[in-house]
Motif scaffolding. Structure first.
Motif, mmCIF file in Angstrom:
data_model
loop_
_atom_site.group_PDB
_atom_site.id
_atom_site.type_symbol
_atom_site.label_atom_id
_atom_site.label_comp_id
_atom_site.label_asym_id
_atom_site.label_seq_id
_atom_site.Cartn_x
_atom_site.Cartn_y
_atom_site.Cartn_z
ATOM 1 N N PRO A 22 0.816 -1.218 0.000
ATOM 2 C CA PRO A 22 0.000 0.000 0.000
ATOM 3 C C PRO A 22 0.852 1.271 0.000
ATOM 4 N N ASN A 23 1.965 1.271 0.729
ATOM 5 C CA ASN A 23 2.834 2.453 0.734
ATOM 6 C C ASN A 23 3.466 2.690 -0.633
ATOM 7 N N GLU A 24 3.905 1.619 -1.285
ATOM 8 C CA GLU A 24 4.475 1.755 -2.627
ATOM 9 C C GLU A 24 3.416 2.260 -3.610
ATOM 10 N N ARG A 25 2.194 1.782 -3.469
ATOM 11 C CA ARG A 25 1.103 2.207 -4.353
ATOM 12 C C ARG A 25 0.791 3.689 -4.131
ATOM 13 N N LEU A 26 0.765 4.127 -2.863
ATOM 14 C CA LEU A 26 0.545 5.540 -2.554
ATOM 15 C C LEU A 26 1.633 6.400 -3.183
ATOM 16 N N HIS A 27 2.883 5.986 -3.031
ATOM 17 C CA HIS A 27 3.995 6.736 -3.624
ATOM 18 C C HIS A 27 3.851 6.803 -5.139
ATOM 19 N N TRP A 28 3.466 5.684 -5.737
ATOM 20 C CA TRP A 28 3.279 5.637 -7.186
ATOM 21 C C TRP A 28 2.211 6.637 -7.624
ATOM 22 N N HIS A 29 1.067 6.637 -6.922
ATOM 23 C CA HIS A 29 -0.019 7.543 -7.294
ATOM 24 C C HIS A 29 0.371 9.010 -7.095
ATOM 25 N N LEU A 30 1.022 9.326 -5.987
ATOM 26 C CA LEU A 30 1.440 10.715 -5.747
ATOM 27 C C LEU A 30 2.445 11.171 -6.808
ATOM 28 N N THR A 31 3.395 10.311 -7.121
ATOM 29 C CA THR A 31 4.411 10.660 -8.119
ATOM 30 C C THR A 31 3.781 10.876 -9.491
ATOM 31 N N ASN A 32 2.872 9.996 -9.872
ATOM 32 C CA ASN A 32 2.242 10.134 -11.181
ATOM 33 C C ASN A 32 1.271 11.305 -11.241
ATOM 34 N N ALA A 33 0.632 11.621 -10.116
ATOM 35 C CA ALA A 33 -0.217 12.812 -10.082
ATOM 36 C C ALA A 33 0.642 14.061 -10.248
ATOM 37 N N LEU A 34 1.810 14.068 -9.628
ATOM 38 C CA LEU A 34 2.716 15.212 -9.762
ATOM 39 C C LEU A 34 3.165 15.380 -11.211
ATOM 40 N N VAL A 35 3.426 14.264 -11.860
ATOM 41 C CA VAL A 35 3.862 14.298 -13.263
ATOM 42 C C VAL A 35 2.799 14.959 -14.152
ATOM 43 N N SER A 36 1.539 14.695 -13.871
ATOM 44 C CA SER A 36 0.485 15.210 -14.741
ATOM 45 C C SER A 36 -0.149 16.509 -14.247
ATOM 46 N N ALA A 37 0.296 16.998 -13.091
ATOM 47 C CA ALA A 37 -0.277 18.237 -12.552
ATOM 48 C C ALA A 37 0.030 19.406 -13.472
ATOM 49 N N GLU A 38 -0.970 20.241 -13.687
ATOM 50 C CA GLU A 38 -0.787 21.384 -14.571
ATOM 51 C C GLU A 38 -0.721 22.712 -13.826
ATOM 52 N N SER A 39 -1.394 22.814 -12.699
ATOM 53 C CA SER A 39 -1.387 24.105 -12.001
ATOM 54 C C SER A 39 -0.279 24.136 -10.947
ATOM 55 N N PRO A 40 0.299 25.303 -10.713
ATOM 56 C CA PRO A 40 1.342 25.430 -9.690
ATOM 57 C C PRO A 40 0.824 25.068 -8.294
ATOM 58 N N GLU A 41 -0.439 25.368 -8.025
ATOM 59 C CA GLU A 41 -1.006 25.054 -6.705
ATOM 60 C C GLU A 41 -1.086 23.539 -6.499
#
Length: 82
Positions: A22-41
């Motif tokens: 679960p921790n690895e999955r959380l890290h994966w999701h956070l990292t991939n969300a950061l990759v696709s984030a468009e707004s500075p906020e």
């Protein structure tokens, strides 16, 4: 903090639920969300979330009462005793 190269959704293979903790999955999701984030906020929030994640204490290891194998609780629950 490491620099993360942007990807498209097609470039991001989703790990199988049983292949990661679960921790690895959380890290994966956070990292991939950061990759696709468009707004500075959003980027700032995701970087902070990753920082908090990295500061979490490690999950304590447990021992299988049947075979003595030691590992993460979620992996010991699903391992095959030998």
């Amino acid at each position: 903090m490491e620099d993360i190269e942007p990807h498209t959704d097609e470039d991001i293979p989703i790990p199988e639920r049983d292949a990661v903790t679960p921790n690895e999955r959380l890290h994966w999701h956070l990292t991939n969300a950061l990759v696709s984030a468009e707004s500075p906020e959003t980027t700032a929030h995701l970087r902070e979330a990753l920082s908090v994640y990295q500061d979490l204490p490690p999950t304590p290891l447990v021992e299988c009462p049947l075979c003595g194998k030691v590992g993460l609780p979620e992996r010991i629950r699903t391992h095959e005793c030998q």
